[in-house]
Design an enzyme around this catalytic site. Structure first.
Site, mmCIF file in Angstrom:
data_model
loop_
_atom_site.group_PDB
_atom_site.id
_atom_site.type_symbol
_atom_site.label_atom_id
_atom_site.label_comp_id
_atom_site.label_asym_id
_atom_site.label_seq_id
_atom_site.Cartn_x
_atom_site.Cartn_y
_atom_site.Cartn_z
ATOM 1 N N ASP A 77 6.140 13.129 -1.134
ATOM 2 C CA ASP A 77 6.162 12.113 -2.181
ATOM 3 C C ASP A 77 4.815 11.448 -2.435
ATOM 4 O OD1 ASP A 77 6.021 10.741 0.179
ATOM 5 O OD2 ASP A 77 7.595 9.297 -0.284
ATOM 6 N N ARG A 265 9.130 3.533 -2.852
ATOM 7 C CA ARG A 265 9.270 4.655 -3.770
ATOM 8 C C ARG A 265 9.392 4.175 -5.202
ATOM 9 N NH1 ARG A 265 11.081 9.601 -1.831
ATOM 10 N NH2 ARG A 265 10.886 10.100 -4.043
ATOM 11 N N TYR A 274 9.639 6.704 7.552
ATOM 12 C CA TYR A 274 9.312 7.684 8.579
ATOM 13 C C TYR A 274 9.543 7.005 9.925
ATOM 14 C CZ TYR A 274 7.069 10.679 5.089
ATOM 15 O OH TYR A 274 6.815 11.493 4.003
ATOM 16 N N PRO A 357 3.561 14.657 8.010
ATOM 17 C CA PRO A 357 3.660 13.927 6.744
ATOM 18 C C PRO A 357 2.943 12.580 6.758
ATOM 19 C CG PRO A 357 5.826 14.628 7.541
ATOM 20 C CD PRO A 357 4.862 14.788 8.667
#
Length: 637
Positions: A77, A265, A274, A357
């Protein structure tokens, strides 16, 4: 732009009817028997490459994926500043910026000094340094990035669409075929679709098929590296919480419960978490732990204390192991055979390097791989450049990937909680390495495509081997303010930006006029490598930037080469000349350009600076392009 507040809905948020939000399912029918380029995988790398090649209808490109249709949700993302610069070249940066969540600030949290196993904010920093890019760091669902690329492909001259539900079985390469054999299709791919075998012969194949890449295995390449034996979970949630920094990127390091990275987001409500989970035993796989979404939520709630996290919906979740791995080469040619043959098969993205990530590198680096390779394939297939140019892909991108993996390994280790961790050091490290996470640190070394820094002093802020750092300018013809870097589109063309010296550019003896006269002569690379019948800027696009205010200059007095005629009617192109934008920042000052003598900056089709030369460096300019370009029946003067 707010959405997702009544539950997560994938697709275009501007379309109210959720049933109409998704693109069609791709091309129907059987695969073509022969193609110029076969791309395996519709991830970020594959779609970047396909979108770039779709600008060339004369190149037959085919892209396939084993999935049944386009991606809808989940996965990567983070979109780095440098990646948004690239999106500008493809024409959809504004769409990304409109939908995405902008990451403006990062906050840091550490164990509170109250003996109650709670957390407290320890600091906050600006997410990216001032002036690093004209674009911000943003967060947007990977599926929407895919949508934008698919839209570019569908609307392109090639009207390209993927073939879904195709599983690559194997590849065979005929290494005896000469690199310049225009009639050969030396790579044979076998794919399975609905129980049937389809065979495609290709001039080139690019494997963008992920960490378990069949293409990589077919060319005998292996990912080298190791796992940190540490399990992490990731989930996109709609949640009610009193944690005050839920809409900021936040790093939370608790005393005993692990670490969380909070990523706000798009839409204003969705949040990605995470979550650090358990250490793994040597040789243990994360699947052995049978971790559930409920386990992730419970772990997050423990780390967030004293704040409450009430998860209302989990849009997507996964569990993975930290690991960094890389191939020693990104094409099919062994090191010992480089002088004898050119590559026919390439790997990009996760197929040749994998990251954690945490630093947001995976998707961004993968797309940059493809942007590097796409224009090179197009140039070779269109016989503009020699096939040996294709060796530069692996040489350039493997070095960049290795450097980023080293950074990613350090950053991932720093985020993993351990006894004696230092929250202040974590914050300092984040600030110190901000250019890596922004994607602007890549630096190609001197090669056939990148000059030595002999004349770097003429433009100290436009570093040879690094991406062209844009700056504001005013267009001479119509006074429009814009960014100079935005004229460089993903169309396979080279750019020469000519920055004039202090003299009047209209003068008969000005450096800019002498350069234009050379560029308009038969020995010029512009004339030499532009095919007859094509516009003069179809291969090398020349733009000039003057030091004077635009009102001091007369466009009709400028060198005629800067007012070229294009198209079947021979219309004048008025968009080749610019002046400084004194309100937005003088580009000569911002990029350290020598005001007395000026310079020219050669920019590759992937927006990286190939060389900086004096305005009178005609011989070196010609020699640079002679190294790898093929002369055409040049356009007449």
């Amino acid at each position: 732009m707010q959405f997702h507040f009544n539950g997560f809905e994938p697709g275009d948020p501007d379309i109210s009817d959720t049933a109409k939000r998704h693109l069609t399912s791709g091309s129907s029918g059987t695969l073509p028997e022969k193609v110029d380029v076969l791309i395996i995988g519709c991830g970020p790398a594959g779609l970047t490459l396909a979108a770039q090649l779709s600008a060339f209808p004369e190149i037959k490109t085919c892209i396939v994926d084993q999935k049944a249709g386009p991606l809808l949700l989940g996965q990567a993302d983070g979109v780095a500043c440098r990646t948004v610069e690239m999106f500008e070249a493809f024409g959809f940066s504004e769409r990304v910026l409109r939908e995405a969540c902008w990451i403006n600030e990062t906050t840091f949290w550490k164990p509170a000094q109250n003996g109650q196993a709670t957390i407290a904010r320890s600091g906050r920093v600006q997410d990216t340094e001032d002036g690093l890019s004209e674009f911000p760091h943003v967060v947007l669902n990977q599926a929407r990035v895919h949508d934008f690329y698919l839209d570019v492909m569908q609307k392109s001259p090639a009207a390209l669409e993927p073939y879904y539900a195709r599983q690559l079985l194997d590849l065979q390469i005929d290494t005896s075929v000469a690199a310049d054999d225009a009639h050969a299709y030396p790579v044979t791919a076998r794919l399975e679709h609905a129980g049937q075998i389809e065979t495609v012969k290709a001039r080139y194949v690019v494997g963008c098929d992920g960490a378990r890449s069949t293409v990589r295995k077919s060319i005998g390449r292996t990912l080298h590296g190791d796992s940190a034996n540490h399990a992490w979970g990731v989930m996109d949630v709609l949640a009610v919480t009193d944690f005050p920094d839920i809409r900021c990127k936040s790093l939370i390091q608790s005393a005993n419960e692990g670490t969380i990275l909070v990523i706000p987001r798009e839409g204003g409500y969705l949040v990605r978490l995470y979550i650090e989970m358990d250490k793994l035993e040597a040789g243990e796989r994360v699947s052995n732990r049978k971790i559930t979404a409920e386990d992730l939520i419970a772990a997050a709630q423990r780390i967030f204390k004293p704040y409450v996290l009430d998860v209302k919906e989990v849009a997507w979740w996964s569990v993975y192991e930290i690991g960094q791995r890389i191939c020693d080469k990104f094409d099919d040619v062994p090191e010992a055979e480089i002088a004898r043959r050119s590559p026919r098969v390439f790997i990009a993205g996760d197929a040749c390097h994998t990251h954690s990530p945490k630093a947001g590198q995976g998707m961004n680096v993968s797309m940059q791989d493809a942007f590097n390779l796409g224009w090179k394939l197009a140039s070779v297939l269109n016989k503009r450049c020699v096939p040996d140019l294709l060796h530069s892909y692996s040489a350039e991108r493997q070095a960049v990937a290795k450097e980023l993996i080293d950074f990613d390994r350090e950053w991932a280790a720093l985020l993993g909680s351990s006894e004696g961790f230092d929250a202040a050091e974590t914050q300092r490290y984040f600030v110190r390495h901000g250019r890596y996470t922004a994607g602007t640190a890549a630096h190609y070394r001197p090669s056939i495509l990148t000059g030595e820094p002999t004349h770097q002093h003429l433009a100290e802020g436009l570093v040879i081997g690094m991406r062209f750092h844009s700056a504001p300018v005013i267009r001479l013809a119509d006074a429009r303010p814009l960014h100079l870097g935005h004229v460089a589109k993903a169309d396979g063309r080279w750019r020469i930006f000519a920055f004039s010296g202090a003299e009047d550019p209209a003068a008969s003896d000005s450096g800019i006029r002498a350069l234009c006269e050379f560029l308009d002569s038969p020995s010029s690379p512009v004339r030499k490598f532009t095919p007859a019948g094509q516009d003069i800027d179809s291969v090398i696009d020349v733009r000039a930037v003057f030091q004077q205010d635009r009102r001091e200059l007369a466009i009709e007095a400028m060198p005629p080469f800067l007012l070229p005629r294009r198209g079947r009617y021979g219309l004048y192109d008025y968009e080749k000349m610019f002046c400084p934008d004194v309100k937005g920042g003088d580009i000569f000052t911002m990029r350290g350009i020598d005001r007395r003598s000026g310079c020219m900056v050669i920019v590759r089709p992937d927006q990286y600076i190939a060389d900086v030369l004096p305005l009178d460096g005609f011989g070196r300019l010609a020699a640079f392009f002679d190294n790898f370009m093929i002369q055409k029946n040049a356009v007449s003067g």
